[in-house]
Design a protein around this motif. Structure first.
Motif, PDB file in Angstrom:
ATOM      1  N   LEU A 292      24.260  31.262  39.415  1.00 47.06           N
ATOM      2  CA  LEU A 292      25.437  30.912  38.579  1.00 47.06           C
ATOM      3  C   LEU A 292      26.199  29.896  39.027  1.00 47.06           C
ATOM      4  O   LEU A 292      26.590  28.856  38.326  1.00 47.06           O
ATOM      5  CB  LEU A 292      26.030  32.040  38.024  1.00 47.06           C
ATOM      6  CG  LEU A 292      25.297  33.216  37.376  1.00 47.06           C
ATOM      7  CD1 LEU A 292      26.388  34.211  37.078  1.00 47.06           C
ATOM      8  CD2 LEU A 292      24.756  32.607  36.044  1.00 47.06           C
ATOM      9  N   PHE A 293      26.339  29.665  40.444  1.00 47.69           N
ATOM     10  CA  PHE A 293      27.507  28.888  40.634  1.00 47.69           C
ATOM     11  C   PHE A 293      27.037  28.031  41.730  1.00 47.69           C
ATOM     12  O   PHE A 293      27.524  26.892  42.376  1.00 47.69           O
ATOM     13  CB  PHE A 293      28.651  29.608  41.698  1.00 47.69           C
ATOM     14  CG  PHE A 293      29.170  30.719  40.845  1.00 47.69           C
ATOM     15  CD1 PHE A 293      29.494  30.651  39.592  1.00 47.69           C
ATOM     16  CD2 PHE A 293      29.326  32.079  41.474  1.00 47.69           C
ATOM     17  CE1 PHE A 293      29.952  31.798  38.697  1.00 47.69           C
ATOM     18  CE2 PHE A 293      29.800  33.152  40.773  1.00 47.69           C
ATOM     19  CZ  PHE A 293      30.191  33.011  39.390  1.00 47.69           C
ATOM     20  N   PHE A 337      28.781  39.513  36.373  1.00 44.91           N
ATOM     21  CA  PHE A 337      28.696  39.082  34.845  1.00 44.91           C
ATOM     22  C   PHE A 337      30.214  39.733  34.457  1.00 44.91           C
ATOM     23  O   PHE A 337      30.777  39.092  33.507  1.00 44.91           O
ATOM     24  CB  PHE A 337      27.625  39.488  33.833  1.00 44.91           C
ATOM     25  CG  PHE A 337      26.357  38.670  34.281  1.00 44.91           C
ATOM     26  CD1 PHE A 337      26.333  37.341  33.744  1.00 44.91           C
ATOM     27  CD2 PHE A 337      25.521  39.251  35.192  1.00 44.91           C
ATOM     28  CE1 PHE A 337      25.252  36.767  34.020  1.00 44.91           C
ATOM     29  CE2 PHE A 337      24.401  38.493  35.359  1.00 44.91           C
ATOM     30  CZ  PHE A 337      24.022  37.016  34.727  1.00 44.91           C
ATOM     31  N   ILE A 340      33.330  37.812  35.374  1.00 49.02           N
ATOM     32  CA  ILE A 340      33.292  36.518  34.648  1.00 49.02           C
ATOM     33  C   ILE A 340      33.581  36.572  32.925  1.00 49.02           C
ATOM     34  O   ILE A 340      34.361  35.706  32.552  1.00 49.02           O
ATOM     35  CB  ILE A 340      31.835  35.674  34.511  1.00 49.02           C
ATOM     36  CG1 ILE A 340      31.427  35.338  35.982  1.00 49.02           C
ATOM     37  CG2 ILE A 340      31.719  34.602  33.615  1.00 49.02           C
ATOM     38  CD1 ILE A 340      29.913  34.833  36.041  1.00 49.02           C
ATOM     39  N   THR A 341      33.061  37.641  32.662  1.00 44.22           N
ATOM     40  CA  THR A 341      33.364  38.205  31.112  1.00 44.22           C
ATOM     41  C   THR A 341      34.928  38.499  31.099  1.00 44.22           C
ATOM     42  O   THR A 341      35.655  37.760  30.246  1.00 44.22           O
ATOM     43  CB  THR A 341      32.583  39.381  30.606  1.00 44.22           C
ATOM     44  OG1 THR A 341      31.370  38.910  30.569  1.00 44.22           O
ATOM     45  CG2 THR A 341      33.064  39.561  29.137  1.00 44.22           C
ATOM     46  N   ASP A 343      37.413  37.303  32.911  1.00 47.80           N
ATOM     47  CA  ASP A 343      37.943  36.141  32.985  1.00 47.80           C
ATOM     48  C   ASP A 343      37.994  35.244  31.707  1.00 47.80           C
ATOM     49  O   ASP A 343      39.008  34.678  31.234  1.00 47.80           O
ATOM     50  CB  ASP A 343      37.601  35.075  33.913  1.00 47.80           C
ATOM     51  CG  ASP A 343      38.384  35.080  35.231  1.00 47.80           C
ATOM     52  OD1 ASP A 343      39.614  35.534  35.125  1.00 47.80           O
ATOM     53  OD2 ASP A 343      37.949  34.666  36.300  1.00 47.80           O
ATOM     54  N   LYS A 344      36.821  35.443  30.895  1.00 50.28           N
ATOM     55  CA  LYS A 344      37.052  34.621  29.545  1.00 50.28           C
ATOM     56  C   LYS A 344      37.670  35.414  28.483  1.00 50.28           C
ATOM     57  O   LYS A 344      38.354  34.836  27.733  1.00 50.28           O
ATOM     58  CB  LYS A 344      35.571  34.641  29.223  1.00 50.28           C
ATOM     59  CG  LYS A 344      34.437  33.656  29.992  1.00 50.28           C
ATOM     60  CD  LYS A 344      33.172  33.811  29.508  1.00 50.28           C
ATOM     61  CE  LYS A 344      32.384  32.707  30.292  1.00 50.28           C
ATOM     62  NZ  LYS A 344      30.941  32.838  29.842  1.00 50.28           N
TER      63      LYS A 344
END
Length: 435
Positions: A292-293, A337, A340-341, A343-344
């Motif tokens: 991903l990064f 995941f 990340i979620t 944070d969104k």
């Protein structure tokens, strides 16, 4: 000779409980180092103060009333000395009678004091999860007041429904059905607490984060996410290794017995599976982060290890080593995941506690039927939902009351300057500070 053997077994199982509890207690140091490494340097002293204070509060609140609520252990631990016997002779007679009834390979018989010690360090673990999620912007004393309620009431209540087989407000049983009372049971199984401890702590943390809001500067007006790096990754890595070691006590002690061949072998398998799951979590989290990064993200690797540990905690005794590796590996994927979620969704969790302990904790609970024929997916879901709803709702109410009465967030000026100065009046790294 038989009595001597039973006395030796009692001594061995009591000592085993105490050693496993001491390992879990050491997890408090792990949480302290992990959180101190993942927050900014200006928040280090305050996060360490939270951790040592919450441990002391958990031990005290659970002693005063929590153990009574959860296990009917007595207000202020009345009669816990000598397991309630009048003298040492009475204790010996009672233990021998109970041990003879159980049989050498039957249910474990150990000191009530060792049971309390093992249970209280679990309480502190649940509260430690909250600390990191609300770091850098919550008032210290509001947090400590919440810690009292969490460890004296919220956690013991859901613990009584699960590990003490009490009914949920007389409506149903999470464990076995109670035909006499006419209550259905769901056969919920959580060996060492993926849901009971870890998801519960995450639910309390989530409710606090929702009311608290994000750290200033974390999310831009344009929707962009601005990473806020931790100040000391060596400390975070050390904390993770300490937690990894402590987890052997967390899961290994939950076998509840050591003093016969079958139990000793079960403890060994739990250690093996716990280690395998953590390793799997590290590897998959590192790989996913690389995909991903484009980089090997250390913080994701650390959270991958913890995710693997949380995932296997619900059932470390029945999986094969391969299954343990798979369960932990999936936890490592999920946690990346999930972070990340969240944070969104603008849910600011500086250490990833909600993802590690909550989201992966749910996965751990739901994975139990994969290797344990006595559990069902429906029963596991009902148990997880009951724990989450109870802890989230009650915690939200407590946080809301605290917000209205004393406030739960520091001022913008204090947050900018650092809660070390505002809350504790000292800095963790004064020689590195420029004025």
């Amino acid at each position: 000779m038989e009595n001597n053997i039973l006395e030796l077994q009692y001594a061995m199982d009591t000592f085993y409980f105490l050693v496993m509890g001491a390992l879990v207690m050491w997890m408090a140091a792990g949480f302290s180092m992990l959180e101190a490494g993942l927050v900014r340097s200006k928040s280090t002293t305050e996060i360490l103060t939270k951790n040592i204070a919450l441990y002391a509060i958990a031990c005290t609140a659970y002693l005063v009333i929590g153990y009574e609520i959860m296990y009917d252990g007595g207000f202020l631990l009345n009669d816990i000395a000598l397991d309630g016997a009048k003298d040492a002779k009475g204790l010996t007679e009672a233990v021998l009678a109970e041990s003879a009834k159980a049989g050498f390979g039957g249910d474990s018989v150990y000191s009530n004091a060792s049971d309390f010690f093992f249970q209280v360090v679990f309480v502190a673990t649940a509260m430690s999860i909250v600390s990191g999620a609300v770091a850098e912007r919550m008032k210290l004393w509001a947090f400590l007041v919440f810690a009292v309620v969490m460890t004296a009431f919220i956690y013991p209540m859901e613990g009584s429904w699960t590990w003490n087989s009490q009914s949920v407000f007389g409506l149903f049983n999470l464990g076995d059905a109670d035909e006499k009372a006419g209550l259905i049971g769901f056969g919920f199984s959580d060996f060492a607490g993926s849901g009971i401890v870890h998801m519960a702590g995450a639910a309390a943390a989530l409710s606090g984060v929702m009311l608290l809001g994000a750290r200033k500067g974390k999310y831009g007006k344009d929707g962009r996410i601005h990473p806020i790096p931790g100040a000391n990754l060596p400390l975070a890595a050390l904390g993770t290794f300490i937690l990894w070691m402590g987890w052997f006590g967390f899961n290994g002690g939950s076998v509840l017995k050591l003093g016969d061949i079958a139990s000793a072998n079960s403890v060994a398998m739990v250690f093996l599976n716990t280690n395998a799951a953590a390793a799997g979590g590290v590897i998959t989290a590192l790989i996913v982060a690389r995909i991903l990064f484009g980089k090997a993200d250390l913080t994701m690797a650390l959270n991958g290890a913890l995710a693997g540990l949380v995932a296997i905690t619900a059932e470390p005794s029945t999986p094969s080593p391969l299954w343990a590796l798979i369960i932990g590996s999936i936890g490592g994927i999920i946690v990346v995941f999930s972070i990340i979620t969240l944070d969104k969704l603008k849910l600011d969790d500086p250490v990833g506690a909600i993802s590690v302990h909550g989201v992966v904790g749910f996965w751990g609970v739901m994975a139990v039927p994969l290797t344990n024929d006595g559990a069902t997916f429906l029963g596991q879901f009902v148990g997880a939902a009951t724990i989450f709803i109870w802890v989230f709702v009650t915690s939200f109410i407590v946080w809301l009351v605290l917000k209205m009465v004393m406030g739960i967030r520091v001022s913008e000026e204090e947050e900018y300057e650092g809660v070390d100065i505002g809350e504790c009046g000292m800095e963790a790294y004064p020689e590195f500070t420029t004025k």
